[in-house]
Design a protein around this motif. Structure first.
Motif, PDB file in Angstrom:
ATOM      1  N   THR A 121       3.510   0.460  -2.638  1.00  0.00           N
ATOM      2  CA  THR A 121       3.342   1.723  -1.830  1.00  0.00           C
ATOM      3  C   THR A 121       1.793   1.448  -1.604  1.00  0.00           C
ATOM      4  O   THR A 121       1.290   2.123  -0.436  1.00  0.00           O
ATOM      5  N   ARG A 122       0.990   0.995  -2.334  1.00  0.00           N
ATOM      6  CA  ARG A 122      -0.515   0.864  -2.170  1.00  0.00           C
ATOM      7  C   ARG A 122      -0.703  -0.137  -1.001  1.00  0.00           C
ATOM      8  O   ARG A 122      -1.582   0.220  -0.086  1.00  0.00           O
ATOM      9  N   ARG A 123       0.017  -1.298  -1.059  1.00  0.00           N
ATOM     10  CA  ARG A 123      -0.140  -2.015   0.279  1.00  0.00           C
ATOM     11  C   ARG A 123       0.301  -1.309   1.566  1.00  0.00           C
ATOM     12  O   ARG A 123      -0.412  -1.417   2.515  1.00  0.00           O
ATOM     13  N   SER A 124       1.181  -0.595   1.752  1.00  0.00           N
ATOM     14  CA  SER A 124       1.847   0.088   2.668  1.00  0.00           C
ATOM     15  C   SER A 124       0.764   1.195   3.187  1.00  0.00           C
ATOM     16  O   SER A 124       0.373   0.999   4.577  1.00  0.00           O
ATOM     17  N   VAL A 125       0.337   1.936   2.419  1.00  0.00           N
ATOM     18  CA  VAL A 125      -0.595   2.913   2.500  1.00  0.00           C
ATOM     19  C   VAL A 125      -1.907   2.248   3.088  1.00  0.00           C
ATOM     20  O   VAL A 125      -2.670   2.546   3.971  1.00  0.00           O
ATOM     21  N   HIS A 126      -2.481   1.133   2.506  1.00  0.00           N
ATOM     22  CA  HIS A 126      -3.627   0.438   3.031  1.00  0.00           C
ATOM     23  C   HIS A 126      -3.428   0.036   4.318  1.00  0.00           C
ATOM     24  O   HIS A 126      -4.299  -0.299   5.096  1.00  0.00           O
ATOM     25  N   PRO A 134      -2.686   2.395  10.116  1.00  0.00           N
ATOM     26  CA  PRO A 134      -4.053   2.592  10.827  1.00  0.00           C
ATOM     27  C   PRO A 134      -4.562   4.006  10.358  1.00  0.00           C
ATOM     28  O   PRO A 134      -3.909   5.040  10.253  1.00  0.00           O
ATOM     29  N   SER A 135      -5.909   4.130  10.494  1.00  0.00           N
ATOM     30  CA  SER A 135      -6.739   5.339  10.466  1.00  0.00           C
ATOM     31  C   SER A 135      -6.802   6.405  11.282  1.00  0.00           C
ATOM     32  O   SER A 135      -6.623   7.498  11.072  1.00  0.00           O
TER      33      SER A 135
END
Length: 505
Positions: free
Chosen positions: A61-66, A69-70
């Motif tokens: 999940t952390r990789r997906s959130v990172h 796009p901003s």
């Protein structure tokens, strides 16, 4: 602390204490000395800065959130079936019973149409090959025919699809199931080696399809197929016997000992589920702009868009299926064509031996297409005669059954430095041991787990997605009756397939 939290995006999950320790290390490495606040203050600061980052949670999940796009999310609109299609592959969370009793997961490769949210094709394989991705293209442009055991309610003639109008344009839909035939125009894929392979690119070029690779490590570029694969896991996979769960902590015990479906049976269940449930299930992404509360199903959306976009059938012939197979460029020598220590030869190669193919870009080499699931034959393109030449394996009679390259590679490992005949005998022995029943004299007491997996994968892909094209017509095989008195007929003895042909009686 923001820097310490950002560093954990691609790393393994750690505790808050590690992030605080890393924060102090960054302060110590700076040019100016900074007094560190108390432990409780740092914990409160971490609680504010780490909100929504999953810094100490799931690494996936952390990789997906990172990777998100901003800026605001955008979506490429698609107003016609096939205008934009996404493809992806993922392991299916279901154990299947392969041959020889091996229980193993399989990979699911699927394509979804953005305009209608229709699953145009889905294939299950032990390991996904480039030929499987090309087979998806063939299945997408080919109608799904009703199979024995399917209820009559799954026929296209009984669905919301305009069957009568489509039947006048495409006769193949007479016995078709209620799955729309969609010809892709643009396919979005990731950078998996199957989708960026030369074979898949060549298949897209042959069918006139634009291939658009997504940005690396950016699953949001093809979020629709990512969500669809997740929906298949929740709406289909968890109801199948042998469901393993998405992670190891969700997996049950002794699933291998329970009742499991075979790979062909699970493929048939998946195809039936797509037609029965997915294509008739209202989708949240298919809403009526005038009435947002009204949701369409994929079949209803396809029938609506068909009124403005039309339908053009794309029939595939035997030559078209050969075009979708993996290709390689080699020379035709005096002994024929050699691929991984296998020699392919035939009389129709005589005028092509040691000749220039006419393709200057490939230095005169010949275009050869092969099926990784059946190494018994290859196809050589003769550009001069505008035809395909079917060339069989020289030692095909030593084996007698088609098998994939995985079994051949395993046989090469068992016979290092061996001749082609020795490797062929080793591959045949491997397949023979797999189907030897209990009580056979030549059955070994134990076989390695890798041998069992290779054998199971080999027979699991015997039912290949790409059918055999029509063989090239050979010379006249009629035998003219000899003139004069016939010679004395000497009958042959009974043939024993298990006997050693080189041993004298």
């Amino acid at each position: 602390m923001r820097q310490a939290i950002t560093e954990t995006a691609e790393g393994s999950s750690r505790t808050i204490g590690f992030v605080i320790w890393r924060t102090r290390q960054i302060l110590a490495d700076g040019d100016h000395a900074v007094e560190s606040p108390s432990e409780r203050t740092l914990y409160r600061l971490f609680g504010r800065l780490a909100t929504g980052t999953h810094a100490t949670g799931s690494a996936r999940t952390r990789r997906s959130v990172h990777a998100q796009p901003s800026g605001p999310f955008g979506e490429l609109p698609a107003a016609a079936p096939g205008e934009l299609v996404q493809i992806d592959s993922t392991p299916l969370d279901v154990l299947v019973r392969l041959d020889d009793g091996v229980a193993e997961k399989v990979e699911l490769t699927a394509m979804i149409d953005i305009a209608t949210r229709s699953i145009t094709a889905a294939v299950l394989r032990p390991t996904t090959k480039a030929a499987d991705a090309s087979a998806l293209l063939a299945r997408s442009v080919t109608p799904e025919i009703m199979r024995p055991g399917w209820p009559e309610a799954l026929r296209m003639s009984r669905s919301v699809l305009p069957h009568r109008r489509l039947l006048s344009l495409d006769e193949r839909l007479e016995n078709g199931a209620a799955r729309p035939v969609i010809v892709p125009e643009t396919i979005v894929c990731d950078h998996g080696k199957v989708f960026i392979s030369n074979n898949f690119r060549a298949s897209c070029r042959y069918l006139g399809i634009n291939l658009q690779p997504a940005h690396k490590a950016t699953p949001t570029d093809k979020g629709t197929i990512e969500r669809t694969l997740g929906s298949i896991a929740t709406l289909f996979a968890q109801f199948v016997a042998g469901y393993t769960g998405s992670t190891t902590d969700r997996r049950g015990r002794k699933l291998e000992d329970g009742p499991l479906w075979s790979l062909p049976e699970l493929q048939n269940l998946l195809d039936e589920w797509v037609i029965t449930i997915w294509q008739n299930r209202p989708h949240g992404g298919l809403r009526n702009p005038d009435a947002p509360a009204r949701m369409f199903s994929p079949n209803e959306k396809y029938a609506t868009l068909l009124e403005s976009c039309g339908y053009v059938p794309v029939p595939l012939s035997g030559k078209d299926y050969i075009e979708l197979l993996p290709a390689r460029w080699q020379a035709i020598n005096s002994y024929g064509i050699r691929i991984k220590h296998r020699t392919y030869d035939g009389p129709e190669l005589n005028p092509l031996r040691r000749q220039h193919s006419g393709v200057t870009e490939k230095k005169g080499l010949w275009e050869i297409h092969h099926d990784p699931y059946d190494i018994s034959r290859i196809w050589v393109r003769d550009r001069r005669g505008d035809r395909w030449i079917t060339v069989f394996w020289k030692h095909l009679r030593r084996v007698g059954v088609p098998f994939r390259e995985l079994a051949w590679d395993r046989a090469m490992e068992q016979v290092p430095g061996g001749t082609e005949e020795a490797i062929a005998d080793a591959a045949a022995a491997l397949l023979k041991r797999a189907h030897a029943g209990p009580g056979q004299e030549d059955r070994p007491a134990k076989r390695s787990r890798r041998d069992r997996r290779v054998t199971a994968h080999t027979y699991a892909t015997t039912d290949r997605p790409i059918p055999d094209p029509p063989a090239v017509e050979t010379a006249d095989d009629e035998i003219e009756e000899a003139e004069g008195e016939l010679a004395k007929v000497i009958p042959l003895g009974l043939f024993d397939p298990l006997a050693n042909p080189w041993r004298r009686p």
